[in-house]
Design a protein around this motif. Structure first.
Motif, PDB file in Angstrom:
ATOM      1  N   ASP A  23       0.853  -1.195   0.000  1.00 59.14           N
ATOM      2  CA  ASP A  23       0.000   0.000   0.000  1.00 59.14           C
ATOM      3  C   ASP A  23       0.888   1.244   0.000  1.00 59.14           C
ATOM      4  O   ASP A  23       1.613   1.513   0.959  1.00 59.14           O
ATOM      5  CB  ASP A  23      -0.911  -0.003   1.232  1.00 59.14           C
ATOM      6  N   PHE A  24       0.837   2.013  -1.095  1.00 61.09           N
ATOM      7  CA  PHE A  24       1.647   3.218  -1.231  1.00 61.09           C
ATOM      8  C   PHE A  24       0.886   4.483  -0.824  1.00 61.09           C
ATOM      9  O   PHE A  24       1.328   5.599  -1.109  1.00 61.09           O
ATOM     10  CB  PHE A  24       2.156   3.359  -2.675  1.00 61.09           C
ATOM     11  N   LYS A  47      -2.739   0.239  -3.429  1.00 71.07           N
ATOM     12  CA  LYS A  47      -1.969  -0.997  -3.370  1.00 71.07           C
ATOM     13  C   LYS A  47      -1.442  -1.395  -4.748  1.00 71.07           C
ATOM     14  O   LYS A  47      -2.173  -1.354  -5.739  1.00 71.07           O
ATOM     15  CB  LYS A  47      -2.824  -2.125  -2.805  1.00 71.07           C
ATOM     16  N   LYS A  48      -0.168  -1.802  -4.777  1.00 74.71           N
ATOM     17  CA  LYS A  48       0.479  -2.229  -6.012  1.00 74.71           C
ATOM     18  C   LYS A  48       1.340  -3.457  -5.750  1.00 74.71           C
ATOM     19  O   LYS A  48       1.926  -3.602  -4.672  1.00 74.71           O
ATOM     20  CB  LYS A  48       1.362  -1.108  -6.575  1.00 74.71           C
ATOM     21  N   LEU A  79       7.298   7.409   3.400  1.00 75.01           N
ATOM     22  CA  LEU A  79       6.539   7.304   2.153  1.00 75.01           C
ATOM     23  C   LEU A  79       6.696   8.583   1.347  1.00 75.01           C
ATOM     24  O   LEU A  79       6.589   9.695   1.888  1.00 75.01           O
ATOM     25  CB  LEU A  79       5.068   7.054   2.473  1.00 75.01           C
ATOM     26  N   PHE A  80       6.955   8.413   0.053  1.00 78.15           N
ATOM     27  CA  PHE A  80       7.118   9.559  -0.854  1.00 78.15           C
ATOM     28  C   PHE A  80       6.388   9.261  -2.156  1.00 78.15           C
ATOM     29  O   PHE A  80       6.520   8.172  -2.722  1.00 78.15           O
ATOM     30  CB  PHE A  80       8.606   9.784  -1.148  1.00 78.15           C
ATOM     31  N   THR A  81       5.619  10.232  -2.649  1.00 76.21           N
ATOM     32  CA  THR A  81       4.942  10.094  -3.932  1.00 76.21           C
ATOM     33  C   THR A  81       5.025  11.408  -4.698  1.00 76.21           C
ATOM     34  O   THR A  81       4.850  12.487  -4.120  1.00 76.21           O
ATOM     35  CB  THR A  81       3.462   9.705  -3.752  1.00 76.21           C
ATOM     36  N   GLU A 100      -1.727   4.031   5.225  1.00 73.55           N
ATOM     37  CA  GLU A 100      -2.304   3.088   4.283  1.00 73.55           C
ATOM     38  C   GLU A 100      -3.756   3.417   3.971  1.00 73.55           C
ATOM     39  O   GLU A 100      -4.495   3.888   4.825  1.00 73.55           O
ATOM     40  CB  GLU A 100      -2.168   1.671   4.809  1.00 73.55           C
ATOM     41  N   THR A 101      -4.144   3.136   2.729  1.00 72.80           N
ATOM     42  CA  THR A 101      -5.496   3.447   2.283  1.00 72.80           C
ATOM     43  C   THR A 101      -6.403   2.240   2.297  1.00 72.80           C
ATOM     44  O   THR A 101      -7.632   2.376   2.367  1.00 72.80           O
ATOM     45  CB  THR A 101      -5.469   3.986   0.834  1.00 72.80           C
ATOM     46  N   GLY A 102      -5.805   1.052   2.142  1.00 71.67           N
ATOM     47  CA  GLY A 102      -6.600  -0.154   2.034  1.00 71.67           C
ATOM     48  C   GLY A 102      -7.254  -0.301   0.664  1.00 71.67           C
ATOM     49  O   GLY A 102      -8.058  -1.198   0.421  1.00 71.67           O
TER      50      GLY A 102
END
Length: 416
Positions: A242-243, A249-250, A344-346, A412-414
């Motif tokens: 989960d990103f 999720k990937k 976490l980085f996006t 996390e988003t789920g």
């Protein structure tokens, strides 16, 4: 710390100058500015770095180093004739490199791919000319070959940071921060470090990334389990990660990436691994198929991989138009008591974020935060612990999500 830019004398040279002309013409460079040579500056990663350097440090004179004069001159003009110029240079020509490095305060080596390169010609030239050095290497063998020049760089007073891009690079510093924070609390012992990367399509950074990815499929994925090195099949060991917001999720797969060995050696965490995944989903299927069915001699032959990429690059570009260019990094640290923390980085565009990451390391060296020697990003002699906060701020410019030292449930988003 104050700037450590070397005093040099160099007249402004025209954007189309050769390295010989650039070396021959001199004037003064103020300590508030400086000259940075970006090798591979006509490529997407190099150009992204040059652009980010110009934005975060407008006083710098940026030299666009490459072989294509027409393209290089055009790109240099976009940064402005007073601030940028093109220098024609071949990184495999030692004497040409040394000429190009004359009067330069820092060289950024972004001329990949680094896989299957058996010599560190740019680093050697940097040490010979006493020029501070940064590279965006993403290859295990090359990075440790470069690390072998540590004593020479130290003796010459040359600070050098290797694997200093986004992943590896930014991800290493994120891991170092997680481990440092955990050990400073002395509450629990770090046991497992996991690097997970997601890139949509090719990330918009061009065929060089494709070449690197395919060459990695020809290597065993090195990981560490309780202090023991293990060799695993590339693009195996799938996990669903989960990103966080905007990505979800990937699936990610094992690859042989340099941060695994460097983090194991430098951060002293006994279990370390790295995984990578992409979109659309059939791209992962394709990578898995290549790893399992393409003859190993093709995957280990750089010339053959280059020809393969020429064939499929147009297809990948069309997919990029649909999938986008986003990048996400998740670094997980698990403790002996079962608890965990993560970073976490996006960013929406890998082609932009990679430049800011490399620039953050370049500026750290120019500002005196790196000791002489060859260092990985997670080593405190490479990036001083107190300098990491500023580096992370610079490297995460434009991020849609960046957190450090959070528990998984907080990010996390789920969502699949």
């Amino acid at each position: 710390m104050g700037m450590v830019i070397r005093a040099c004398m160099a007249l402004p040279t025209p954007p189309h100058s050769t390295v010989g002309e650039a070396a021959a013409m001199k004037s003064s460079t103020s300590r508030s500015g400086g000259r940075v040579l970006v090798l591979g500056g006509t490529g997407r990663v190099g150009w992204s770095t040059a652009t980010a350097l110009s934005k975060l440090h407008p006083d710098l004179n940026i030299l666009i180093g490459g072989r294509n004069r027409e393209k290089g001159t055009s790109l240099a003009s976009k940064l402005g004739k007073r601030r940028s110029e093109f220098v024609q240079v071949d990184i495999h020509d030692a004497s040409m490199l040394e000429e190009a490095l004359y009067g330069v305060d820092l060289v950024v080596h972004a001329a990949g791919p680094f896989q299957r390169e058996d010599k560190c010609t740019v680093l050697e030239a940097a040490i010979s000319t006493k020029t501070p050095y940064v590279d965006v290497c993403d290859d295990v063998d090359y990075s440790w070959r470069a690390k072998g020049f540590h004593e020479q760089a130290k003796a010459s007073g040359v600070p050098a940071i290797i694997t200093a891009g986004i992943c590896p690079g930014l991800s290493n510093v994120m891991a170092a921060e997680l481990v440092h924070s955990a050990r400073s609390k002395k509450a629990c012992k770090p046991e497992r470090l996991s690097f997970s990367y997601y890139i949509a399509g090719s990330g918009g950074v061009g065929p060089t990334t494709l070449v690197s990815s395919f060459l990695l499929l020809g290597e065993d994925a090195i990981a560490y389990n309780k202090g023991e090195e293990i060799k695993l099949k590339p693009y195996s060991g799938v996990l669903n990660i989960d990103f966080g917001k905007g990505v979800g999720k990937k699936n990610v797969y094992l690859l042989n990436l340099p941060e695994v060995k460097s983090a194991f050696k430098c951060l002293n965490v006994p279990t370390v691994s790295a995984r990578f995944g992409s979109d659309p989903f059939f791209w992962n299927w394709g990578m898995h198929a290549f790893a399992n069915f393409l003859p190993i001699d093709i995957l280990r032959d750089k010339s053959k991989v280059l020809k393969l990429v020429e064939v499929i690059d147009p297809i990948v570009r069309s997919i990029d138009g649909i999938a986008g260019e986003s990048v996400s990094i998740r670094v997980d640290l698990e403790f002996s008591n079962g608890q965990n923390t993560l970073g976490l980085f996006t960013h929406r565009k890998l082609s932009i974020s990679v430049g800011y990451a490399a620039t953050a390391f370049a500026l750290a060296i120019l500002e005196g935060n790196t000791q002489p020697g060859v260092w990985f990003p997670e080593e405190p002699q490479g990036i001083a612990t107190k300098a990491r906060k500023l580096l992370l701020q610079r490297a995460t410019q434009g991020a849609t999500n960046f957190v450090i030292n959070k528990t998984s449930w907080m990010v996390e988003t789920g969502q699949n």
